[in-house]
Write a protein that holds these residues in place. Structure first.
Motif, PDB file in Angstrom:
ATOM      1  N   GLU A 104       8.092  21.642  39.016  1.00  0.00           N
ATOM      2  CA  GLU A 104       8.200  21.384  40.456  1.00  0.00           C
ATOM      3  C   GLU A 104       9.436  22.071  41.040  1.00  0.00           C
ATOM      4  OE1 GLU A 104       8.673  17.560  43.493  1.00  0.00           O
ATOM      5  OE2 GLU A 104       8.143  17.236  41.382  1.00  0.00           O
ATOM      6  N   ARG A 105      10.549  21.983  40.344  1.00  0.00           N
ATOM      7  CA  ARG A 105      11.788  22.613  40.838  1.00  0.00           C
ATOM      8  C   ARG A 105      11.682  24.144  40.767  1.00  0.00           C
ATOM      9  NH1 ARG A 105      15.200  18.272  41.286  1.00  0.00           N
ATOM     10  NH2 ARG A 105      14.938  16.589  39.758  1.00  0.00           N
ATOM     11  N   LEU A 106      11.095  24.647  39.671  1.00  0.00           N
ATOM     12  CA  LEU A 106      10.960  26.097  39.517  1.00  0.00           C
ATOM     13  C   LEU A 106       9.988  26.683  40.536  1.00  0.00           C
ATOM     14  CD1 LEU A 106      10.929  26.235  35.618  1.00  0.00           C
ATOM     15  CD2 LEU A 106      12.709  27.167  37.119  1.00  0.00           C
ATOM     16  N   ARG A 107       8.970  25.926  40.916  1.00  0.00           N
ATOM     17  CA  ARG A 107       8.056  26.399  41.962  1.00  0.00           C
ATOM     18  C   ARG A 107       8.817  26.577  43.281  1.00  0.00           C
ATOM     19  NH1 ARG A 107       2.728  26.250  40.342  1.00  0.00           N
ATOM     20  NH2 ARG A 107       2.061  24.521  38.981  1.00  0.00           N
ATOM     21  N   ALA A 108       9.744  25.653  43.558  1.00  0.00           N
ATOM     22  CA  ALA A 108      10.538  25.763  44.783  1.00  0.00           C
ATOM     23  C   ALA A 108      11.382  27.033  44.763  1.00  0.00           C
ATOM     24  CB  ALA A 108      11.427  24.537  44.940  1.00  0.00           C
TER      25      ALA A 108
END
Length: 518
Positions: free
Chosen positions: A93-97
């Motif tokens: 989720e953080r890496l997608r951001a």
């Protein structure tokens, strides 16, 4: 300037508390500081304690993100902490951001793809990595290969993995200090490449690739054996004879060939074979190396070199002393028709290999079963009786029939002379005994076969008894168990551990009973 100075002083105080291990005071100070600690100071503090105090680092980073939701370093570090803590979905989720903000940032693409593969989303990872197909980024190419490997598409996985290997090695040669994949990344790349190559083309292809890249361990005999296996495929037969010759005949042949041409590679091979069969392994190695220099395309010198290196590392003479003296056995010389060409040491191995199952020799001889011992430079497929199998490969590990050092088909089995003296545990020891056991089982009585079938089912259900290779079928189970029994009977190194359930003991008792009943 005043705010900056105050933030710096607070950060220094936090570091002192961290060094003193006063974690509760750290949390209280950070919570009460409000916005006096700048966001960058929070991230710097988190970075300094992430390894040793990940919970404190996470709290600092969460506060940083609460005040600056788009802070890249805070997001990146939290993703790293999530990955380390085994929380891949949170990390994704953080890496997608980050990827949404920086779609070309290589470290973000690599980290996101790696985590997607981790959660079985290899297809999405492959889509993410598709633009890297033609890139010069070894890390991304490695991950592309990994994504395809995870989907079972070996052929498509191999291409990016090979490009990644080539790029990394090119980078290392041109500038040893240049930035490239880390040691762990390269280890993963090499392991993946090896796994895919072996799955598709067999283990000899892995060794050939290592030799091409000049990364072959030249002290390991098995590597030269596998190189020889690769060169056997489709090569012409250069052996002077398909039948095993006594040492006296070999000496005459070698002397005649080298007298007329000192650069005759076949003559040097024969000299190497003589030394090998006499137990002079270092001397044999020199002859095989000279033959390889003269005829690098020939498999025989490589095969001899591999055998010499392997045997030199074993206590061959010590192992032979543990075997029983040769005694007359009815049917032995008919089942082993090359007996007359063997040395006394070789006869001792053949005799010991057959002795516990000696009761079956008369029947085998009468029914036409026999075990041929082939010269070093002769392949199983060179024999007219086995020529039809030349293009066959084993389904499990892609071994080519041409390169097998032992095989049993119908009423005939073969073993190679260069491996006859090896009594070591594993695939290259007791080969002749293993193939002989296949013939015994093929022709064995129904009660024996039924007993082995029952033991195989029990071993398969237990899961941890015997190798997967041994448990692939009943006759392989019997043959592998027999060589294990021989090693224990003669006080030599065995390969397998005894299980607590007693199944291994029951398997060995089969051979004890057959041995005692003879």
């Amino acid at each position: 300037m005043g705010d900056s100075l105050h933030s710096w002083r607070l950060a220094r105080k936090v570091r002192r508390l961290l060094s003193a291990g006063k974690l509760n005071e750290v949390l209280a100070l950070v919570a009460n500081s409000g916005e006096q600690l700048r966001v960058n100071a929070l991230v710097d503090l988190a970075q300094s304690c992430a390894e040793d105090q990940p919970a404190i680092a996470r709290e600092l980073l969460e506060q940083a993100l609460a005040r600056s939701p788009q802070h890249d370093d805070a997001t990146w570090m939290l993703a790293w902490l999530d990955t380390r803590a085994g929380r891949p979905h949170s990390s994704i989720e953080r890496l997608r951001a980050l990827y949404a903000r920086y779609p070309r940032r290589i470290d973000v693409i690599a980290a996101l793809a790696d985590q997607l593969i981790e959660v079985d989303s290899a297809a999405e990872a492959e889509t993410l990595l598709a633009p890297a197909e033609q890139s010069a980024e070894p890390r991304l190419l490695c991950l592309l290969g990994k994504a395809r490997f995870a989907q079972g598409r070996m052929q498509e996985a191999l291409s990016p993995l090979e490009r990644a290997m080539a790029l990394y090695e090119q980078l290392s040669r041109s500038d040893p200090f240049a930035s490239g994949p880390s040691g762990d990344e390269y280890a993963e790349l090499e392991a993946l490449h090896t796994e895919v190559l072996a799955t598709m083309h067999g283990h000899e292809a892995v060794v050939v690739d290592a030799a091409r890249r000049r990364k072959l361990d030249t002290r390991a005999g098995v590597n030269f054996t596998l190189l020889a296996a690769h060169q056997m495929l489709g090569a012409p037969c250069r052996a002077p004879s398909l039948a095993l010759r006594p040492l006296q005949a070999l000496r005459k042949l070698a002397d005649e060939r080298l007298r007329s041409d000192t650069s005759d590679s076949i003559g040097h091979v024969q000299q190497g074979v003589i030394a090998l069969r006499e137990g002079r392994f270092r001397n044999a190695l020199k002859h095989f190396e000279r033959a390889n220099e003269l005829s690098p395309e020939d498999f025989a010198p490589l095969l001899g070199k591999g055998a010499a290196l392997e045997l030199e590392q074993q206590d061959v003479l010590g192992a032979l002393k543990r075997l029983p003296e040769v005694s007359p056995l009815e049917g032995l010389e008919r089942v082993f028709p090359d007996w007359s060409a063997l040395t006394d040491r070789e006869r001792r191995v053949v005799h010991a290999s057959a002795f516990p199952l000696r009761q079956f020799l008369p029947h085998l001889a009468q029914a036409g079963y026999h075990v041929r011992i082939l010269p070093l430079d002769v392949r199983a497929s060179d024999l007219p009786e086995l020529a039809e199998w030349r293009d066959e490969r084993a389904e499990d590990d892609h071994r080519a029939f041409e390169a097998l050092h032992g095989v049993a088909v119908g009423s005939m089995a073969i073993a190679k002379i260069e491996g006859l003296l090896s009594l070591a545990p594993g695939a290259h020891g007791w080969v002749l005994a293993h193939e002989f056991a296949h013939l015994v089982y093929f022709s064995g009585p129904a009660p024996l076969r039924a007993r082995i079938q029952t033991l195989l089912r029990r071993a398969s259900l237990a899961g941890y008894i015997g190798s997967e290779y041994q448990k692939q079928n009943e006759d392989e189970f019997f043959a592998c168990a027999y060589t294990e029994y021989l090693a224990r009977r003669y006080g030599l190194d065995a390969e397998q551990q005894m299980d607590d359930g007693g199944i291994s003991r029951e398997i060995l008792s089969v051979f004890e009973e057959l041995d005692a009943a003879a």
